[in-house]
Structures are given as structure tokens and as C-alpha cells.
Write a protein that holds these residues in place. Structure first.
Motif, PDB file in Angstrom:
ATOM      1  N   ASN A 198       1.359  -0.967   0.768  1.00  0.00           N
ATOM      2  CA  ASN A 198       0.280  -0.432  -0.131  1.00  0.00           C
ATOM      3  C   ASN A 198       1.110   1.254  -0.469  1.00  0.00           C
ATOM      4  O   ASN A 198       2.407   1.199   0.473  1.00  0.00           O
ATOM      5  CB  ASN A 198      -0.492  -0.020   1.055  1.00  0.00           C
ATOM      6  CG  ASN A 198      -0.397  -0.021   2.540  1.00  0.00           C
ATOM      7  OD1 ASN A 198       0.441   1.175   2.766  1.00  0.00           O
ATOM      8  ND2 ASN A 198      -0.424  -0.773   3.305  1.00  0.00           N
ATOM      9  N   ILE A 199       0.621   2.517  -0.122  1.00  0.00           N
ATOM     10  CA  ILE A 199       1.294   3.457  -0.066  1.00  0.00           C
ATOM     11  C   ILE A 199       2.386   4.008   1.044  1.00  0.00           C
ATOM     12  O   ILE A 199       2.989   4.892   0.730  1.00  0.00           O
ATOM     13  CB  ILE A 199       0.536   4.999  -0.669  1.00  0.00           C
ATOM     14  CG1 ILE A 199      -0.391   5.001   0.124  1.00  0.00           C
ATOM     15  CG2 ILE A 199      -0.268   4.965  -2.331  1.00  0.00           C
ATOM     16  CD1 ILE A 199      -1.682   6.355  -0.032  1.00  0.00           C
ATOM     17  N   ASN A 200       1.406   3.402   1.917  1.00  0.00           N
ATOM     18  CA  ASN A 200       2.782   3.782   2.792  1.00  0.00           C
ATOM     19  C   ASN A 200       3.223   2.966   3.408  1.00  0.00           C
ATOM     20  O   ASN A 200       4.005   2.640   4.992  1.00  0.00           O
ATOM     21  CB  ASN A 200       1.731   4.127   4.083  1.00  0.00           C
ATOM     22  CG  ASN A 200       0.445   5.309   4.083  1.00  0.00           C
ATOM     23  OD1 ASN A 200       1.220   6.132   3.864  1.00  0.00           O
ATOM     24  ND2 ASN A 200      -0.153   5.096   4.009  1.00  0.00           N
ATOM     25  N   ALA A 201       3.809   1.794   2.987  1.00  0.00           N
ATOM     26  CA  ALA A 201       4.240   0.621   3.301  1.00  0.00           C
ATOM     27  C   ALA A 201       5.870   0.665   2.319  1.00  0.00           C
ATOM     28  O   ALA A 201       6.346   1.294   2.209  1.00  0.00           O
ATOM     29  CB  ALA A 201       3.355  -0.761   2.309  1.00  0.00           C
ATOM     30  N   GLU A 202       6.766  -0.486   2.621  1.00  0.00           N
ATOM     31  CA  GLU A 202       7.771  -0.506   2.933  1.00  0.00           C
ATOM     32  C   GLU A 202       8.054  -0.791   0.907  1.00  0.00           C
ATOM     33  O   GLU A 202       7.533  -2.235   0.913  1.00  0.00           O
ATOM     34  CB  GLU A 202       8.642  -1.385   4.523  1.00  0.00           C
ATOM     35  CG  GLU A 202       8.638  -0.429   4.861  1.00  0.00           C
ATOM     36  CD  GLU A 202      10.227   1.132   4.860  1.00  0.00           C
ATOM     37  OE1 GLU A 202      10.479   0.945   4.617  1.00  0.00           O
ATOM     38  OE2 GLU A 202       8.708   1.714   5.263  1.00  0.00           O
ATOM     39  N   PRO A 203       9.247  -0.572   0.555  1.00  0.00           N
ATOM     40  CA  PRO A 203       8.687  -1.211  -0.676  1.00  0.00           C
ATOM     41  C   PRO A 203       9.714  -2.733  -0.776  1.00  0.00           C
ATOM     42  O   PRO A 203      10.651  -2.925   0.235  1.00  0.00           O
ATOM     43  CB  PRO A 203       9.947  -0.412  -1.713  1.00  0.00           C
ATOM     44  CG  PRO A 203      10.814   0.360  -0.890  1.00  0.00           C
ATOM     45  CD  PRO A 203       9.520   0.612   0.551  1.00  0.00           C
ATOM     46  N   HIS A 204       9.542  -3.359  -1.642  1.00  0.00           N
ATOM     47  CA  HIS A 204      10.137  -5.168  -1.735  1.00  0.00           C
ATOM     48  C   HIS A 204      10.563  -4.831  -3.457  1.00  0.00           C
ATOM     49  O   HIS A 204      10.008  -4.081  -4.015  1.00  0.00           O
ATOM     50  CB  HIS A 204       9.521  -6.227  -1.247  1.00  0.00           C
ATOM     51  CG  HIS A 204       8.397  -5.889  -2.346  1.00  0.00           C
ATOM     52  ND1 HIS A 204       7.093  -5.852  -2.144  1.00  0.00           N
ATOM     53  CD2 HIS A 204       7.995  -7.171  -3.000  1.00  0.00           C
ATOM     54  CE1 HIS A 204       5.718  -6.011  -2.571  1.00  0.00           C
ATOM     55  NE2 HIS A 204       6.451  -7.022  -3.546  1.00  0.00           N
ATOM     56  N   GLU A 205      11.981  -5.815  -3.253  1.00  0.00           N
ATOM     57  CA  GLU A 205      12.161  -5.428  -4.656  1.00  0.00           C
ATOM     58  C   GLU A 205      12.413  -6.568  -5.736  1.00  0.00           C
ATOM     59  O   GLU A 205      12.122  -7.466  -5.332  1.00  0.00           O
ATOM     60  CB  GLU A 205      13.961  -4.982  -4.475  1.00  0.00           C
ATOM     61  CG  GLU A 205      14.251  -4.961  -5.886  1.00  0.00           C
ATOM     62  CD  GLU A 205      16.318  -4.627  -5.668  1.00  0.00           C
ATOM     63  OE1 GLU A 205      16.805  -4.191  -7.228  1.00  0.00           O
ATOM     64  OE2 GLU A 205      16.907  -4.503  -4.489  1.00  0.00           O
ATOM     65  N   VAL A 206      11.415  -6.137  -6.869  1.00  0.00           N
ATOM     66  CA  VAL A 206      11.361  -7.398  -7.921  1.00  0.00           C
ATOM     67  C   VAL A 206      12.225  -7.463  -8.847  1.00  0.00           C
ATOM     68  O   VAL A 206      12.595  -5.873  -9.965  1.00  0.00           O
ATOM     69  CB  VAL A 206       9.473  -7.031  -8.178  1.00  0.00           C
ATOM     70  CG1 VAL A 206      10.148  -8.579  -9.204  1.00  0.00           C
ATOM     71  CG2 VAL A 206       8.918  -7.686  -6.693  1.00  0.00           C
ATOM     72  N   ASN A 251      -7.907   6.482   2.087  1.00  0.00           N
ATOM     73  CA  ASN A 251      -7.405   5.487   3.297  1.00  0.00           C
ATOM     74  C   ASN A 251      -9.294   4.746   3.242  1.00  0.00           C
ATOM     75  O   ASN A 251      -9.377   3.554   3.008  1.00  0.00           O
ATOM     76  CB  ASN A 251      -7.944   6.225   4.585  1.00  0.00           C
ATOM     77  CG  ASN A 251      -6.024   6.054   4.685  1.00  0.00           C
ATOM     78  OD1 ASN A 251      -5.501   6.435   5.044  1.00  0.00           O
ATOM     79  ND2 ASN A 251      -6.635   7.570   5.929  1.00  0.00           N
ATOM     80  N   ARG A 252      -9.498   4.780   1.779  1.00  0.00           N
ATOM     81  CA  ARG A 252     -11.038   4.149   1.328  1.00  0.00           C
ATOM     82  C   ARG A 252     -10.852   3.098   0.575  1.00  0.00           C
ATOM     83  O   ARG A 252     -10.082   3.121  -0.100  1.00  0.00           O
ATOM     84  CB  ARG A 252     -11.825   5.139   1.070  1.00  0.00           C
ATOM     85  CG  ARG A 252     -12.404   6.449   1.171  1.00  0.00           C
ATOM     86  CD  ARG A 252     -12.989   7.638   0.631  1.00  0.00           C
ATOM     87  NE  ARG A 252     -13.936   8.360   1.058  1.00  0.00           N
ATOM     88  CZ  ARG A 252     -15.004   8.621   2.229  1.00  0.00           C
ATOM     89  NH1 ARG A 252     -15.021   7.201   2.152  1.00  0.00           N
ATOM     90  NH2 ARG A 252     -14.932   9.286   2.878  1.00  0.00           N
TER      91      ARG A 252
END
Length: 858
Positions: free
Chosen positions: A663-671, A817-818
């Protein structure tokens, strides 16, 4: 300047030997602490006082009673409080007695450190970090680095929302407001504040001798502030004058200030004027520890000084360090660290790598106050420190614990400097701040070098600086930002001695021992002509995001000139001009670019237009990309927007990276990806063309009606009631008006709706004509031809797109947040704002599809 650590340790050994047998608090305590401060090269008289009287805590159980006065053994305001006891007395009670003094101290006087001792034992408390260290006098030499803050070797832990940053903005803001109130404004005020900022920082980080700025103001200027401006003007002049060129009878307090240079103090400013309150404001600034200011927030902090509203909401105006690292790590930092790990296996490879990173050039073409440049430079210097560690500890066989005593001249090992960092900034004050902030982060990193290797290292006078150009980046030739140097040319030629630095030119002729600059084609025997192609290695930043509807005349001109010869750019965001400008610059080079951008450039219409140009015309390839995330900071009221980060170049690489977010507030994970297309997913470089009709047989969505009225055709309940009371017959001309915000928040508003109503019907309605005059005036001032034309019809909406049947309303903007997009049915009697979508001719089927989670994900 601070003593080196090996000198401090030598003094600590002597101090330990001198005081190992002392037992009486009363007899020798003052001499003990004078000598203790001397271990770190600091005169106790300059910074701290004995026996300061304060009111005790009302809960104190000391013999002199609660609420009574007590005497602090030693206090350095804002830094350290010391409570001393005779040998063998309880240090636990000494600590509590020290805490009893706190209620009697002002906020700015409260110390960070608390030290208790009985000659033989020491216990140092760090009240900010909530840590303590206990040791014996005999072990002082092993613990001297705990007292680095006394010598000027300040341990710094940067917090993105440290209260000291806010306090600094408020203090400088007070001074700014007072100077502005007396008429000291514009360029002079901005540069004046930047100079004071530098001096305050220098006073706390040993660019100056510690505390001399505060001493000079307190001891040499009148309390009413009447002579302070003249003293500051003289100080600025002294800082710009080499010591060997200063007057021989210069006041010794001024003579103690170093020569700074760097052109910071070169321009002669008008003399300001101070009063008692302004002098106090400056002294309050001196009491703050400016060495604690985080470089990540430094620029934005002082830009906020200029605006009281921004000052109160500082957290909304700076870019968090974490987000900056999201860009610079995949752009260059991760790659450099990987190369370091490989290069450190052999000394020649490591030395070659060290030489490489010192020559890298960085450009932020929308640098603001320099946040990206500051963090990039800091990270490069941290990498250099690790290189030097390997060179010394692995290849010179020095043990870290004795390196500080080896007498190494560390200056010969430092190669990275600020002069390889460049910026362009549209506004003057942020550009000035960026220039100074780069010097300050350079000094902080020099202090890091000093802490690491034990030898004090400082660059004074300032001979090199970052190149920050005040101007319009889209109207600037980036090729002309880098000056050609003899060093650069020597790297491109062989067996030619070159000595003279040069400005930027396309063609340079190289003689055996001299360089001449020529224009055009010029030939001469024994002359080597080379085309100068020194380029930036990395270009990065956070250009402005302004959408096409909000661009002013200058910004539209920038777009037109940047996209010259390119069609279909009218829908693009202003940030896209930086993509085109960079793409033009990096042709046939190995330069890498990364920008923070609004996510709209990888969605919908803009993606197809922009990336078709970049891929097909300029042969750009995307190397890495961050999917949409919230670009903001950790503050309570942050100014978060939804962005992407896109890294690209004029060449391809085998392995690319996509950073995905749950989600927009999460930490990124690399692909890892083989190819990244314009929509920032792995796949072929395909473009979706813009079409005006739905892709299947469904009703067409459209915007609502645009009033463009200055707000005079739109009314709240109270305004509507007032008009109806004055003219009861007016009621039939009001319709419910609704925007997306009104719909979401259940706000009731009305509009005057006179479509298909003859003017003579409402000509005499009291209150209407006054509003129409205001609408006419508003539209006449517009820069849009269509709006100006509608000034003759001030009683109508400028653009009418009202459905003739009931419809669905879809707000253009909603909360992140919706879980579902807010959509509703409305009757045709509702007049919908142009900031809202409407879909006529719909059924419950369409409503169900549009409100579904499936559609929201799509």
C-alpha cells in the motif's frame, strides 16, 4: 580548533596522574574541573560557571528544605551539569541532588548531560539517549570519547522530526520578522540570515573557537542593541579577510575569528539595525546547539523562516531522508558500495576506485534548498571513510585503536569535495541556503573523519564550493554548468603537461605547455584539438509537479520551448519537461537520471504521450522504478502526495529493479525485471493511446460544469437565505450545487442557475446584480480567452455540462484510506462542479461495477 584525540588522551593520562590522590570536595573541586576541561582544550571560564544559584525542586528532601535555593557545583548551560562530592560519598544521592536543580533552570539552560563524581569515580548520564556510563578516574583515558561534545566532536543522531529543528526555525523566524519589520528586506535580508546561520553553526561545531560568537555579542555590544549591527558588519568583513591582511590593531575578540572565504561574506550588505529585543533574539539563537541540526531538514527549515505560516508547519515542507535514499540508492549508491566490496580486495583497485568516486559529478536541476545534494554528498563521504579505513587498517597494517596516535596527515587521503555537486534553483533564497548547507554538511563529514581517525580535519578557508545556480533550469544550458579544468583535459590526452584551469568551451587547443581557448575551426601545427565532453555522472531530484491546468504563463512557455518540435504535450505535467531536458542532455553518454514525479506520468494519457517521446525519439530505457507511494515525512501534518520514482538512461542494462508497495504507506520490496515499460511494470514497451470514447458499450464519463465565477454564483445556506429574504421570488433560481468534497462530507451548497431564463426575469432581483458585477470583474481579469468571453454573461456558468437526466456522481479526489470509491446517484436537479465526474444514463449494474473492489484495484 579541537585537539586531536591522541592529544586529548595524553592530557587525560596526565590529569589522572595529577588527581589520583585527591579526596576533599571543598578544597580542590574547582581546580579539578578546570583541569578536567583543559584535557579537552576548553577553558572552563569560557563555557561554564561554578556555584550558580537556583531554586530547588519543591519535592527536594535536601537539608535546606523543599522550595529553597541551592547552588549547582558547575553548569554549562544547555550542555552539562556537574555535581561533585568528596571521595567515597554516594553518587546515587549526588545524581538526585543534581536533578533537584532542574526546576530552577530555564528551558534553554537544561543540560543534555549530567555528570557526578567524587574524584575517584565518574558517572555520565546522557539525558536525551537515556544512557549512563560509570568508570573510575584511572580509566578516564579509555572513556574520553564519551566527552567528545566538550571538545567539539559531537555525536549526532539525526531525527526526521527532532524538536531542535523546530526550535531553530522559530528562533531564526523571530529574528527574520524583527529585521523585516524595520524595513530590512529582500536580497539583503536573505543573505544576512544565511550568514548568521553559518556563524551560529560554526560557533557550535568548531569552525570557530567554541563559543566565541556568543561571547563577542555578550561582551562587546550594548545591551540595548544599538551598536550590534555595526559589530556584525565588522565581523562579516573580518570573516572575509585573510589574517595576514587584517588590521594589526584589530580587537582581539574579532581577530580570534578565522578567515572563511568561499565568497559567503564577499558582498557588502546594508548595515542593519538592532534593538534590545533583537539582540536578545540573536543571543537566544546562540544558546541553541546548532550542531544538532539535521542536514536532511536543514534547507527546508531555513526556507520556512521566511514564511510564518510554513514556519508553524515546518514538518510539511521538508523531504524525509528515507525518501531521498529511495532514489539515490538504486541510482548510484548501491552500485558504488558493491564496487567497493570488489575493489577492496587489492590496494591498486581500491585506490583506483577512490579516485573514481572523487571525480563523479552530481546535478540536481530543481535543487530547492539542497536536500538531495546534501544526502548524496554525505553518503559519498561515508563511503570514502570506509575506503580510507581499508587503506590504513588493511594495507598500512595500522590497528584502529592506535591509528590516532600514528601521526597520519589525514588531509592527503581525503579526495571527495563539494565542488563536484551542482544545483539549479529558481528562487534566490533557497539557492543561497543550498550553497551554505553544502559547506555545513562538508564540515560535519570532516568532523566524522576527525572522530574516526583521531586527527582534527577541517577545510578553512573555504576554497571549494558546490555550484548552485540561481535560475530557471528549463531555460539553462546544462552543458555550461561544468567548467573545463586542466585536470579534466589531462585525463583525455596523453603526455601533455597542463596547468591552467579553464571555463566551459566546446573546443580546446592544447599546446606543449599551454592551453588556449578557441572558437570555430582553427588549425595550427603541433596543436591537439579535443572536443570537451565532460558530463554529469548522475542527475536527480524532485522537480515541481504542477499540472497543466495550474501552470502559469512562464511555466507554459517553459513547456513550449522544452518540447519544441514535439507534438501532443499539452496534457503533460510540468515535471515532464525535466524528463525531456535530461533526455536531451544525456544523449550518447553514460549519465544516469532519476526523478521523483507525480504518479500521473505513468498512468492514463500522460504515460502514452511522454514515454512515446522518450523511448522512440530519445532512446531512453528505464533502469529502476518505485511504484506509487506516499511522498512525505513523519510529521503530524505532512504534505504527502502520491509519487513514483523513475531511474533512466540513454543505454540499456541487463538487470532492472521494480520496487513494489503493498500500500502507499508500506515499505518497498524489490523485484528484478528484464524490461520496465511506461506503466512501471515488467513487459514490452507498449503505449496506450488516448481515446475519447469508452472501450466498451457503456455510458461516457464527463466532468461537471465550471462556474469560473470567483465564488459569487455559489452560496452557502446563510447566503441563500439572505437573498431569499430580500427577494422571495428568487427561490426558484437556486439549485443544489455539489462538488466531490460536498458529496463526501455531506455539505449543503447552492448556486444561482439561470440557464434558459430570460434576463428580464431576474434583472430587478435585489442582490443578484451585485454578484454578477463581481463575476464580470473576476472573468475580465482572467488569462483564459474563454473565461474572458464569458464576462459578458456573468449570470451563467462559464462551461455548462449539466446532464438532462439522473446520473452517477464520482468525486475526482478521495481519501487514500477508502476501500471503495465513493459514488452516488443524484437527480438532474443537482448542479455538479467541474471538480467532479458525472456519468449519465446509468443503471444499478454500472453502479455495482464502479463501486466494486475489482474496479478500484483496476
Amino acid at each position: 580548533m579541537p585537539l586531536s584525540w591522541n592529544e586529548i588522551k595524553s592530557r587525560a593520562v596526565a590529569f589522572t596522574h595529577e588527581w589520583k590522590d585527591e579526596v576533599s570536595e571543598d578544597a580542590e573541586a574547582k581546580s579539578f574541573w578546570d583541569d578536567f576541561f583543559n584535557v579537552f582544550g576548553i577553558s572552563r571560564r569560557r563555557v561554564a560557571t561554578f556555584e550558580q544559584q537556583v531554586r530547588l525542586s519543591p519535592f527536594s528532601t535536601r537539608g535546606d528544605g523543599p522550595g529553597m535555593k541551592g547552588y549547582i557545583d558547575l553548569l554549562w548551560k544547555g550542555v552539562i551539569l556537574i555535581e561533585h562530592k568528596s571521595r567515597g560519598r554516594s553518587l546515587v544521592k549526588a545524581y538526585q541532588q543534581a536533578k533537584d536543580y532542574f526546576p530552577g533552570l530555564k528551558e534553554k539552560e537544561l543540560p543534555r548531560y549530567l555528570l557526578v563524581s567524587d574524584f575517584e569515580r565518574f558517572n555520565l548520564y546522557d539525558l536525551e539517549e537515556n544512557t549512563s556510563h560509570e568508570f573510575k578516574l584511572s580509566d578516564l583515558v579509555s572513556h574520553v570519547q564519551l566527552f567528545g561534545f566538550i571538545a567539539g566532536y559531537q555525536k549526532r543522531i539525526y531525527k526526521e522530526q527532532d524538536p531542535v529543528n523546530i526550535e531553530a526555525a522559530e528562533l531564526m523566524g523571530r529574528l527574520h520578522d524583527k529585521l523585516q519589520a524595520i524595513g530590512y528586506t529582500g536580497h539583503a535580508l536573505e543573505l544576512y540570515l544565511v550568514r548568521l546561520l553559518f556563524c551560529l553553526f560554526a560557533d557550535d561545531t568548531n569552525i570557530f573557537e567554541k563559543g566565541i560568537l556568543q561571547d563577542y555579542i555578550e561582551l562587546r555590544t550594548n545591551e540595548d542593541g544599538s551598536d550590534l549591527a555595526n559589530h556584525i558588519a565588522e565581523l562579516f568583513e573580518v570573516l572575509n579577510t585573510p589574517k595576514n591582511k587584517r588590521f594589526t590593531n584589530l580587537d582581539e575578540s574579532l581577530a580570534a575569528f578565522p578567515y572563511v572565504n568561499g565568497r559567503l561574506f564577499e558582498e557588502q550588505l546594508p548595515t542593519a539595525s538592532f534593538d534590545n529585543d533583537m539582540r536578545k533574539a540573536l543571543l537566544d539563537c546562540c544558546l541553541l546547539d546548532w550542531g544538532k541540526i539535521s542536514p536532511a531538514i536543514f534547507g527546508s527549515l531555513f526556507q520556512s523562516v521566511m514564511n510564518p505560516v510554513e514556519r508553524r508547519n515546518l514538518g510539511a515542507h521538508y523531504t524525509s531522508e528515507k525518501n531521498i535514499l529511495k532514489l539515490i540508492k538504486p541510482l548510484f549508491l548501491d552500485e558504488l558500495w558493491d564496487e567497493f566490496e570488489s575493489a577492496k580486495e587489492t590496494k591498486p583497485k581500491l585506490q583506483k576506485f577512490h579516485d573514481k568516486i572523487s571525480k563523479l559529478r552530481f546535478l540536481d536541476p530543481a535543487c530547492g534548498c539542497g536536500n538531495f545534494l546534501i544526502i548524496a554528498y554525505r553518503e559519498l563521504r561515508l563511503l570514502e571513510i570506509e575506503i580510507i579505513k581499508v587503506l590504513l587498517y588493511k594495507y598500512e597494517k595500522l590497528r584502529p585503536e592506535v591509528a590516532s596516535g600514528a601521526g597520519i596527515d589525514i588531509s592527503h587521503l581525503i579526495q571527495c569535495d563539494v565542488d563536484r555537486f551542482y544545483g539549479i534553483e529558481y528562487e534566490e533564497f533557497p539557492a543561497q541556503i543550498a550553497q551554505v548547507a553544502m559547506w555545513l554538511i562538508d564540515h560535519q563529514m570532516n568532523m566524522k573523519v576527525s572522530e574516526t581517525f583521531g586527527e582534527y580535519y577541517v577545510r578553512l578557508p573555504l576554497k571549494k564550493s558546490a555550484s548552485i545556480k540561481h535560475g530557471n533550469a528549463l531555460q539553462t544550458d546544462w552543458n555550461n554548468l561544468i567548467g573545463i579544468s586542466a585536470y579534466d583535459i589531462y585525463a583525455e590526452t596523453t603526455n601533455i603537461m597542463i596547468a591552467e584551469p579553464l571555463a566551459t568551451y566546446e573546443t580546446v587547443t592544447v599546446f606543449t605547455n599551454k592551453i588556449n581557448i578557441i572558437e570555430g575551426n582553427y588549425e595550427q601545427p603541433n596543436v591537439v584539438s579535443i572536443n570537451h565532453a565532460v558530463k554529469f555522472d548522475y542527475i536527480f531530484g524532485n522537480p515541481p509537479f504542477i499540472g497543466t491546468a495550474y501552470q502559469n504563463a512562464q511555466q507554459k512557455l517553459d513547456m513550449t520551448q522544452t518540447f519544441h518540435g514535439i507534438n501532443s504535450y499539452g496534457m503533460l505535467d510540468y515535471v515532464t519537461a525535466w524528463y525531456i531536458k535530461a533526455a536531451q542532455y544525456i544523449q550518447n553518454t553514460k549519465t544516469k537520471v532519476a526523478y521523483v514525479s507525480t504518479n500521473s506520468i505513468s498512468q492514463g494519457e500522460q504515460a502514452g504521450i511522454l514515454w512515446n517521446i522518450l523511448f522512440n525519439f530519445y532512446k531512453i530505457k528505464i533502469h529502476f522504478a518505485h511504484h506509487t507511494f506516499k511522498w512525505g515525512n513523519e510529521s503530524k501534518n505532512n504534505a504527502g502526495v502520491h509519487v513514483v520514482i523513475i531511474g533512466f538512461a540513454n543505454f540499456d542494462v541487463n538487470e532492472k529493479s521494480i520496487y513494489q508497495y503493498e500500500n502507499i504507506n508500506a515499505e518497498p520490496h524489490e523485484v528484478k525485471a528484464k524490461n520496465i515499460n511506461p506503466y512501471l511494470v515488467e513487459g514490452k514497451d507498449l503505449f496506450l493511446k488516448s481515446i475519447s470514447s469508452p472501450i466498451c458499450n457503456v455510458p461516457k464519463m464527463q466532468s461537471g460544469s465550471a462556474a469560473r465565477d470567483g465564488g459569487f454564483l455559489i452560496l452557502n445556506n446563510e447566503e441563500k437565505t439572505d437573498l431569499e429574504n430580500n427577494s422571495p421570488q428568487a427561490a426558484k433560481y437556486f439549485h443544489r450545487f455539489i462538488s466531490g468534497d460536498d458529496f463526501i462530507n455531506n455539505i449543503t451548497r447552492w448556486c444561482i442557475w439561470l440557464k434558459e431564463i430570460a434576463p428580464n426575469e431576474f434583472r430587478n432581483l435585489k442582490g443578484f446584480q451585485e454578484r454578477f458585477k463581481e463575476v464580470k470583474s473576476f472573468r475580465e481579469k482572467s488569462t483564459r480567452a474563454g473565461t474572458k468571453k464569458m464576462a459578458d454573461l456573468p449570470y451563467l456558468f462559464a462551461e455548462e455540462r449539466q446532464p438532462n437526466q439522473d446520473f452517477l456522481i464520482i468525486p475526482k479526489v478521495s481519501s487514500e484510506n477508502r476501500k471503495y470509491i465513493p459514488i452516488g446517484y443524484l437527480t438532474k436537479d443537482y448542479i455538479v462542479s467541474d471538480k467532479t465526474f458525472v456519468v449519465p444514463n446509468t443503471t444499478t449494474y454500472h453502479f455495482g461495477i464502479l463501486t466494486s473492489l475489482m474496479h478500484n484495484i483496476w
